[in-house]
Scaffold this active site. Structure first.
Site, PDB file in Angstrom:
ATOM      1  N   LEU A 178       0.828  -1.204   0.000  1.00  0.00           N
ATOM      2  CA  LEU A 178       0.000   0.000   0.000  1.00  0.00           C
ATOM      3  C   LEU A 178       0.860   1.251   0.000  1.00  0.00           C
ATOM      4  O   LEU A 178       1.943   1.275   0.578  1.00  0.00           O
ATOM      5  CB  LEU A 178      -0.877   0.008   1.255  1.00  0.00           C
ATOM      6  CG  LEU A 178      -2.011  -1.010   1.288  1.00  0.00           C
ATOM      7  CD1 LEU A 178      -2.529  -1.166   2.705  1.00  0.00           C
ATOM      8  CD2 LEU A 178      -3.135  -0.583   0.350  1.00  0.00           C
ATOM      9  N   GLU A 210      -9.802   1.002   8.424  1.00  0.00           N
ATOM     10  CA  GLU A 210      -9.677  -0.288   9.107  1.00  0.00           C
ATOM     11  C   GLU A 210      -8.316  -0.369   9.784  1.00  0.00           C
ATOM     12  O   GLU A 210      -7.365   0.250   9.324  1.00  0.00           O
ATOM     13  CB  GLU A 210      -9.746  -1.440   8.082  1.00  0.00           C
ATOM     14  CG  GLU A 210     -11.020  -1.478   7.294  1.00  0.00           C
ATOM     15  CD  GLU A 210     -10.957  -2.506   6.153  1.00  0.00           C
ATOM     16  OE1 GLU A 210      -9.993  -3.291   6.079  1.00  0.00           O
ATOM     17  OE2 GLU A 210     -11.896  -2.502   5.334  1.00  0.00           O
ATOM     18  N   LYS A 236      -4.694  -1.871  10.455  1.00  0.00           N
ATOM     19  CA  LYS A 236      -3.765  -2.600   9.598  1.00  0.00           C
ATOM     20  C   LYS A 236      -3.034  -3.596  10.491  1.00  0.00           C
ATOM     21  O   LYS A 236      -2.118  -3.244  11.237  1.00  0.00           O
ATOM     22  CB  LYS A 236      -2.777  -1.625   8.959  1.00  0.00           C
ATOM     23  CG  LYS A 236      -1.846  -2.263   7.955  1.00  0.00           C
ATOM     24  CD  LYS A 236      -1.180  -1.175   7.125  1.00  0.00           C
ATOM     25  CE  LYS A 236      -0.291  -1.732   6.038  1.00  0.00           C
ATOM     26  NZ  LYS A 236       0.898  -2.410   6.542  1.00  0.00           N
ATOM     27  N   ASP A 238      -0.620  -6.386  11.763  1.00  0.00           N
ATOM     28  CA  ASP A 238       0.758  -6.686  11.418  1.00  0.00           C
ATOM     29  C   ASP A 238       0.970  -8.191  11.454  1.00  0.00           C
ATOM     30  O   ASP A 238       1.418  -8.748  12.455  1.00  0.00           O
ATOM     31  CB  ASP A 238       1.679  -5.990  12.416  1.00  0.00           C
ATOM     32  CG  ASP A 238       3.105  -5.946  11.926  1.00  0.00           C
ATOM     33  OD1 ASP A 238       3.336  -6.240  10.743  1.00  0.00           O
ATOM     34  OD2 ASP A 238       3.984  -5.631  12.736  1.00  0.00           O
ATOM     35  N   TYR A 252     -10.087  -9.350   4.874  1.00  0.00           N
ATOM     36  CA  TYR A 252     -10.399  -7.947   4.628  1.00  0.00           C
ATOM     37  C   TYR A 252     -10.742  -7.598   3.182  1.00  0.00           C
ATOM     38  O   TYR A 252     -11.052  -6.454   2.881  1.00  0.00           O
ATOM     39  CB  TYR A 252      -9.273  -7.039   5.119  1.00  0.00           C
ATOM     40  CG  TYR A 252      -7.941  -7.338   4.488  1.00  0.00           C
ATOM     41  CD1 TYR A 252      -6.979  -8.052   5.179  1.00  0.00           C
ATOM     42  CD2 TYR A 252      -7.661  -6.919   3.184  1.00  0.00           C
ATOM     43  CE1 TYR A 252      -5.765  -8.362   4.599  1.00  0.00           C
ATOM     44  CE2 TYR A 252      -6.458  -7.219   2.601  1.00  0.00           C
ATOM     45  CZ  TYR A 252      -5.512  -7.937   3.307  1.00  0.00           C
ATOM     46  OH  TYR A 252      -4.323  -8.247   2.725  1.00  0.00           O
ATOM     47  N   LYS A 291       0.728   4.838   8.999  1.00  0.00           N
ATOM     48  CA  LYS A 291       1.549   4.005   9.895  1.00  0.00           C
ATOM     49  C   LYS A 291       1.753   4.690  11.238  1.00  0.00           C
ATOM     50  O   LYS A 291       2.044   5.888  11.276  1.00  0.00           O
ATOM     51  CB  LYS A 291       2.899   3.731   9.255  1.00  0.00           C
ATOM     52  CG  LYS A 291       2.804   2.718   8.131  1.00  0.00           C
ATOM     53  CD  LYS A 291       4.164   2.113   7.888  1.00  0.00           C
ATOM     54  CE  LYS A 291       4.062   0.621   7.716  1.00  0.00           C
ATOM     55  NZ  LYS A 291       5.351  -0.047   7.780  1.00  0.00           N
ATOM     56  N   CYS A 305      43.111   2.556  15.471  1.00  0.00           N
ATOM     57  CA  CYS A 305      42.291   1.468  15.993  1.00  0.00           C
ATOM     58  C   CYS A 305      42.359   1.479  17.520  1.00  0.00           C
ATOM     59  O   CYS A 305      43.442   1.524  18.083  1.00  0.00           O
ATOM     60  CB  CYS A 305      42.803   0.142  15.445  1.00  0.00           C
ATOM     61  SG  CYS A 305      42.041  -1.281  16.230  1.00  0.00           S
ATOM     62  N   CYS A 336      44.413  -1.981  18.611  1.00  0.00           N
ATOM     63  CA  CYS A 336      45.823  -2.251  18.332  1.00  0.00           C
ATOM     64  C   CYS A 336      46.615  -0.982  18.031  1.00  0.00           C
ATOM     65  O   CYS A 336      47.829  -1.029  17.878  1.00  0.00           O
ATOM     66  CB  CYS A 336      45.959  -3.240  17.180  1.00  0.00           C
ATOM     67  SG  CYS A 336      45.446  -2.544  15.597  1.00  0.00           S
ATOM     68  N   CYS A 372      40.402  -0.568  10.530  1.00  0.00           N
ATOM     69  CA  CYS A 372      41.723  -0.865  11.065  1.00  0.00           C
ATOM     70  C   CYS A 372      42.361  -1.793  10.031  1.00  0.00           C
ATOM     71  O   CYS A 372      41.851  -2.873   9.768  1.00  0.00           O
ATOM     72  CB  CYS A 372      41.609  -1.589  12.399  1.00  0.00           C
ATOM     73  SG  CYS A 372      43.118  -2.465  12.851  1.00  0.00           S
ATOM     74  N   CYS A 413      45.247  -7.520  14.066  1.00  0.00           N
ATOM     75  CA  CYS A 413      44.580  -6.811  15.169  1.00  0.00           C
ATOM     76  C   CYS A 413      43.791  -7.824  16.016  1.00  0.00           C
ATOM     77  O   CYS A 413      42.988  -8.580  15.478  1.00  0.00           O
ATOM     78  CB  CYS A 413      43.636  -5.775  14.576  1.00  0.00           C
ATOM     79  SG  CYS A 413      42.548  -4.990  15.765  1.00  0.00           S
TER      80      CYS A 413
HETATM   81  P1  AMP Z   1       2.314  -3.040   3.171  1.00  0.00           P
HETATM   82  O1  AMP Z   1       2.864  -4.415   2.963  1.00  0.00           O
HETATM   83  O2  AMP Z   1       2.815  -2.382   4.414  1.00  0.00           O
HETATM   84  O3  AMP Z   1       2.422  -2.171   1.985  1.00  0.00           O
HETATM   85  O4  AMP Z   1       0.765  -3.196   3.422  1.00  0.00           O
HETATM   86  C1  AMP Z   1      -0.041  -4.017   2.656  1.00  0.00           C
HETATM   87  C2  AMP Z   1      -0.450  -5.203   3.492  1.00  0.00           C
HETATM   88  O5  AMP Z   1      -1.173  -4.806   4.639  1.00  0.00           O
HETATM   89  C3  AMP Z   1      -1.397  -6.106   2.781  1.00  0.00           C
HETATM   90  O6  AMP Z   1      -0.715  -7.030   1.967  1.00  0.00           O
HETATM   91  C4  AMP Z   1      -2.107  -6.803   3.909  1.00  0.00           C
HETATM   92  O7  AMP Z   1      -1.472  -8.016   4.179  1.00  0.00           O
HETATM   93  C5  AMP Z   1      -1.899  -5.919   5.122  1.00  0.00           C
HETATM   94  N1  AMP Z   1      -3.155  -5.511   5.738  1.00  0.00           N
HETATM   95  C6  AMP Z   1      -3.453  -5.650   7.042  1.00  0.00           C
HETATM   96  N2  AMP Z   1      -4.658  -5.189   7.319  1.00  0.00           N
HETATM   97  C7  AMP Z   1      -5.187  -4.722   6.157  1.00  0.00           C
HETATM   98  C8  AMP Z   1      -6.427  -4.130   5.800  1.00  0.00           C
HETATM   99  N3  AMP Z   1      -7.368  -3.868   6.704  1.00  0.00           N
HETATM  100  N4  AMP Z   1      -6.605  -3.806   4.510  1.00  0.00           N
HETATM  101  C9  AMP Z   1      -5.649  -4.024   3.577  1.00  0.00           C
HETATM  102  N5  AMP Z   1      -4.447  -4.583   3.876  1.00  0.00           N
HETATM  103  C10 AMP Z   1      -4.224  -4.935   5.138  1.00  0.00           C
HETATM  104 ZN    ZN Z   2      43.162  -2.892  15.151  1.00  0.00          ZN
END
Ligand code: AMP
Ligand code: ZN
Length: 694
Positions: A83, A125, A127, A129, A232, A322, A416, A419, A432, A437
């Protein structure tokens, strides 16, 4: 320097930085934050676009990045793109920092213009991880689960996903038709903590843990992890009647038994409110049972998506916000200089211990002296610390308002610290140059014995330190001269362990030239370069003889690896002139020659291992260029196989190219091959050349 030339230089620098940080990230030791990395990639994409680089030359469009050996790969029907992101570091065309609100309104302005609409319903929504996954359901039954991979092709993890037991293998009340659903595999924090408590060696974090689990070849036991998935998006469908908005789609999925974050979505028609919601949501972050790294702002009306299209790397229907990582102030007590295996001097921050993103931090690499100077970090300063990729601590910046009067700039060491040898500079680094050394000797031997290099069974870092300190080992060949009795007399060693180490050493003698070269920690020679040098030169003698000729500026030798014409590529892929100079000078040095002689003396094999190359007559010595998408093989696989057979894979077509291997949608290389009269073959013909009839 002209405008274009300047951009090319910047692009080259970016390329190096991205490669470096990607490798660091993959090695589990990222040095910069994900945000900073995204910014590098953003800038790279901008420049690559301006310079009109074609896809095959572009770092960001190289396939095969996330493939795991042993997994089947398949192509995605619709690419899984990353994204676009709102970034706190973005600047406008005049170099002024651009507030997020301006970035977001610019983004919406473009959508409104493109769509010719005034008001755009928005959905926000979380995001999550985790690990993206694409799930194909036919007539409501799960047929396949595939990782994102490089975005174009991913690895098949159907068995693994099925075994979880948390992802529906049947969609409730579903009729006929096919659906490709996108989701995010994630490890709920409570489940992760529970599972981690049962492990001897705990996993670093839920995200990496989840990725590792899903790439287990044997899925048994995955149902005990508690890993789940959020759904999603419906990326593709055939013969199914679907809702026309994103929020109804989430409801539709939920009705069919798929987990969605319906309770967490926010709908509005105001960009300001969407952004405000993202900022406010941070407080909620702490209360969730899963990690989120930001929010996704999307258009709600799916009818608009098709009219928007996508660039090669981002869809146009959404943009990510982010969260900034956690940042804590602390005091910088001291700056130490450490000496690495190839002599690199690295400044290290000694910090007053501070708790950041889950662990106590008391040391942080400052990377290099240029970086240190740029950030103007001084001993006694109050600095802000955060964790890059949530793992490696970073000193982000100095709080200058808290600086004590008289705080002195850090002086780049002239010698360094270990040495005392006068230090030398090469590009942004300081070294170095003394191969004997003590710190270098220790680091090099640790590396030589390590898993990536000679993989000497039983020879861990603690033992290496002991043989250096107590048994006077200085050079790799000394290791092979160690006697069982001497080893047995060391701390925490007995006769049995000593014999095991000795057996490990014997076994390591046969690892082959590639491993030896990697083990010697020659600057600019990493794992791949070591293997490539070994494959090309075959024996240490041939390599050293060549190094001597190169150093003596023998024209033919220089031309072989570093052709004067920039349009031609040298015999060793990815070896640029500057690194070649450095590598062959170092290989030709008396110190390195002595090590090779010593290794030969104790019986270490200095030839390429037969198993690493199986030359195929039709391929050996020939240059191949790949273009387009091949039906079954990825670019990485082709490259590996061609190299193993003694051939070369190059990035661009010239008269010296022997074959262009063309797949679907071949690019400009195909046309160039035609105009130069280079033979064009398809995948089947390549496999035939490789002697692979199936
Ligand atoms: P990025 O890899 O950081 O560019 O973000 C894209 C990834 O975010 C997508 O491939 C999804 O796996 C993840 N993702 C998590 N939650 C969402 C969401 N609500 N909508 C779209 N992507 C999402
Ligand atoms: Zn050294």
């Amino acid at each position: 320097m002209g405008g274009r030339a300047r951009l090319e230089v910047e692009l080259e620098q970016l390329t190096q930085q991205i490669r470096y940080h990607e490798a660091a990230y993959r090695a589990g030791a990222p040095e910069i934050t994900d945000d900073a990395f995204d910014d590098l990639v953003d800038r790279y994409q901008e420049l690559a676009g301006q310079l009109g680089l074609d896809a095959a030359e572009r770092l960001d469009l190289q396939p095969g990045q996330d493939h795991t050996a042993g997994f089947e790969t398949v192509e995605h029907r619709v690419p899984m793109l990353s994204l676009e992101k709102l970034s706190p570091n973005r600047r406008d065309s005049s170099g002024e920092p651009m507030p997020l609100s301006d970035q977001l309104s610019a983004w919406f302005r473009r959508r409104r213009k493109e769509l010719e609409v005034e008001e755009i319903p928005i959905i926000v929504e979380p995001k999550v991880d985790g690990i993206s996954v694409s799930l194909l359901y036919a007539d409501g039954v799960l047929r396949s689960a595939v990782t994102r991979g490089d975005g174009r092709k991913g690895d098949v993890i159907t068995k693994q996903v099925t075994q979880l037991g948390t992802v529906p293998t049947k969609l409730k009340g579903s009729g006929k038709g096919e659906l490709e659903i996108r989701g995010e595999l994630y490890w709920p924090l409570t489940e992760f903590a529970r599972f981690n408590a049962t492990l001897e060696k705990p996993l670093i974090n839920p995200r990496n843990g989840c990725a590792g689990m899903m790439k287990r070849k044997d899925p048994a036991g995955l149902d005990e992890t508690g890993i789940r998935a959020f759904f999603y998006q419906i990326a593709w469908d055939e013969g199914v009647k679907l809702p026309s908005t994103q929020h109804e789609t989430l409801q539709w999925l939920s009705d069919r038994g798929a987990e969605v974050y319906l309770s967490e979505v926010f709908q509005t028609v105001s960009e300001e409110k969407a952004l405000q919601h993202c900022e406010d949501y941070q407080a909620r972050r702490e209360t969730l049972d899963y990690d989120i790294d930001g929010m996704v702002i999307k258009l709600d009306d799916l009818g608009l998506y098709a009219r928007l299209g996508a660039t090669g790397h981002h869809p146009h229907w959404g943009i990510a916000y982010k969260f900034p990582p956690e940042r804590k102030p602390t005091r910088l007590l001291d700056i130490e200089v450490s000496v690495g295996k190839s002599g690199k001097l690295t400044p290290v921050a000694i910090l007053e211990p501070v708790f950041v993103s889950g662990t106590t931090v008391s040391r942080a690499s400052l990377h290099n002296f240029v970086e240190l100077e740029r950030k103007d970090i001084r001993v006694g300063d109050t600095v802000l610390v955060e964790k890059a990729g949530e793992i490696i601590p970073q000193v982000v910046e100095v709080d200058k308002s808290k600086r004590k009067r008289g705080a002195k700039r850090f002086v780049v060491p002239h010698a360094c610290p270990t040495c005392g040898t006068e230090a030398v500079s090469e590009e942004i680094f300081v070294y170095c140059p003394n191969p004997t050394c003590p710190d270098q000797v220790r680091e090099r031997l640790r590396h030589f014995a390590s898993r990536q290099a000679m993989d000497i069974d039983g020879m861990g870092e603690v033992l290496v330190d002991q043989v250096v300190d107590k048994l006077g080992v200085r050079s790799p060949d000394d290791l092979f001269r160690l006697e069982v009795d001497a080893l047995a007399g060391l701390d925490r060693m007995g006769h049995k362990s000593a014999e095991r180490v000795k057996a490990g050493l014997e076994e390591a003698k046969g690892r082959g030239l590639g491993r030896v070269l990697n083990g010697l920690a020659v600057r600019h020679v990493g794992e791949t370069m070591a293997e490539d040098l070994a494959a090309y030169f075959k024996t240490a003698d041939a390599l050293l003889e060549f190094a001597a000729r190169y150093v003596a500026e023998d024209e033919e030798a220089v031309e072989t690896v570093a052709p004067a014409k920039s349009s031609e590529r040298g015999a060793i892929e990815g070896l640029a002139r500057k690194s070649a100079d450095s590598i062959f000078h170092e290989l030709d040095s008396p110190a390195v020659r002595e090590v090779f002689a010593g290794l030969a003396d104790v019986g270490v094999s200095l030839r390429v291992r037969a198993a690493d190359v199986r030359e195929v007559a039709d391929v050996a010595g020939k240059t191949f260029v790949l273009t387009g998408t091949l039906p079954t093989l990825t670019r990485t696989e082709v490259t590996k196989r061609v190299k193993a057979a003694g051939g070369k894979v190059s990035g661009s077509v010239s008269k010296k190219t022997h074959y262009v291997v063309a797949g679907d949608d071949p690019g400009s290389k195909h046309d160039k091959a035609q105009s130069l009269g280079v033979t064009i073959i398809d995948e089947a013909a390549l496999l035939a050349l490789l002697g692979d009839a199936d």
